[in-house]
Scaffold this active site. Sequence first.
Site, PDB file in Angstrom:
ATOM      1  N   ASN A 151       0.825  -1.216   0.000  1.00 20.83           N
ATOM      2  CA  ASN A 151       0.000   0.000   0.000  1.00 20.83           C
ATOM      3  C   ASN A 151       0.859   1.267   0.000  1.00 20.83           C
ATOM      4  OD1 ASN A 151      -2.478   1.668   2.087  1.00 20.83           O
ATOM      5  ND2 ASN A 151      -2.515   1.450  -0.108  1.00 20.83           N
ATOM      6  N   CYS A 193       3.007   1.655  -3.151  1.00 23.09           N
ATOM      7  CA  CYS A 193       3.345   1.883  -4.563  1.00 23.09           C
ATOM      8  C   CYS A 193       2.100   1.769  -5.459  1.00 23.09           C
ATOM      9  CB  CYS A 193       4.418   0.897  -5.043  1.00 23.09           C
ATOM     10  SG  CYS A 193       6.017   1.110  -4.221  1.00 23.09           S
ATOM     11  N   ARG A 194       1.693   0.526  -5.768  1.00 22.21           N
ATOM     12  CA  ARG A 194       0.669   0.336  -6.796  1.00 22.21           C
ATOM     13  C   ARG A 194      -0.722   0.820  -6.383  1.00 22.21           C
ATOM     14  NH1 ARG A 194       1.882  -5.876  -7.383  1.00 22.21           N
ATOM     15  NH2 ARG A 194       2.353  -5.458  -5.183  1.00 22.21           N
ATOM     16  N   SER A 195      -1.206   0.400  -5.204  1.00 19.64           N
ATOM     17  CA  SER A 195      -2.605   0.741  -4.878  1.00 19.64           C
ATOM     18  C   SER A 195      -2.823   2.226  -4.571  1.00 19.64           C
ATOM     19  CB  SER A 195      -3.187  -0.173  -3.793  1.00 19.64           C
ATOM     20  OG  SER A 195      -2.482  -0.073  -2.585  1.00 19.64           O
ATOM     21  N   ASP A 254       4.892  -5.611  -9.321  1.00 20.69           N
ATOM     22  CA  ASP A 254       5.422  -4.898  -8.159  1.00 20.69           C
ATOM     23  C   ASP A 254       6.686  -4.111  -8.568  1.00 20.69           C
ATOM     24  OD1 ASP A 254       6.474  -4.124  -5.760  1.00 20.69           O
ATOM     25  OD2 ASP A 254       6.318  -6.090  -4.811  1.00 20.69           O
TER      26      ASP A 254
HETATM   27  P1  4NP Z   1       3.269  -2.241  -3.386  1.00 19.57           P
HETATM   28  O1  4NP Z   1       4.853  -2.419  -3.424  1.00 19.57           O
HETATM   29  O2  4NP Z   1       2.685  -3.596  -2.966  1.00 19.57           O
HETATM   30  O3  4NP Z   1       2.932  -1.893  -4.797  1.00 19.57           O
HETATM   31  O4  4NP Z   1       2.986  -1.157  -2.389  1.00 19.57           O
HETATM   32  C1  4NP Z   1       5.594  -2.915  -2.323  1.00 19.57           C
HETATM   33  C2  4NP Z   1       5.930  -2.058  -1.300  1.00 19.57           C
HETATM   34  C3  4NP Z   1       6.681  -2.531  -0.235  1.00 19.57           C
HETATM   35  C4  4NP Z   1       7.087  -3.844  -0.202  1.00 19.57           C
HETATM   36  C5  4NP Z   1       6.740  -4.696  -1.221  1.00 19.57           C
HETATM   37  C6  4NP Z   1       5.985  -4.234  -2.291  1.00 19.57           C
HETATM   38  N1  4NP Z   1       7.885  -4.309   0.873  1.00 19.57           N
HETATM   39  O5  4NP Z   1       8.293  -5.474   0.833  1.00 19.57           O
HETATM   40  O6  4NP Z   1       8.136  -3.542   1.815  1.00 19.57           O
END
Ligand code: 4NP
Length: 173
Positions: free
Chosen positions: A27, A29-31, A142
């Site tokens: 939560n 980057c993408r969402s 991701d």
């Molecule tokens: P998101 O990306 O799922 O698009 O927000 C990520 C942000 C952080 C992590 C993995 C994916 N992490 O492992 O901290």
Amino acid sequence: MKEKTMRLAERLRGKDKIAVLFVCLGNICRSPAAEGVMRAIVDEAGQSSRWTIDSAGTGRYHIGQLPDHRMRIHARRRGLELTHRCRQVCEADFDDFDLIIPMDADNEANLRSLAPTPEALEKIVPMAEFVDMSMRYDYIPDPYYEGAEGFELVLDLLQNGCHRLFEQLSPRI
Ligand code: 4NP
């Protein structure tokens, strides 16, 4: 879009208000980017009173944080300010939202195990179902461990998919 999603979209098209929740792992980057993209589309169309737009993560590593600075920079270049504060998805979200939109298959599997009822399961539709086939992606990758291209790709896919989502859920004239 799958047949089942077409039927769901048709049902939602008739509603006065629509609430959508975008979900990824962190939560950050993408969402939250999907939330920002969708809000801009809805605002531009003068439809903000009809729509509730939010995002959440299946993980809990970044609760309370702003989106990743790289995503904020790439989004800002497209005129989007991302101000969401990270939160974890919870069971009550299945009551509060009409559509719950995971970014990839892992997010979808996690949501499926959290869904408390068969009706809740029906609300889960992967983001990629709204993305044009010509973009050749069946999930939103991701970008966390990627370079700038990863963030740009996510925004391209989200801008494409959110436009289609907006059209599909807008009343037909
Ligand atoms: P998101 O990306 O799922 O698009 O927000 C990520 C942000 C952080 C992590 C993995 C994916 N992490 O492992 O901290």
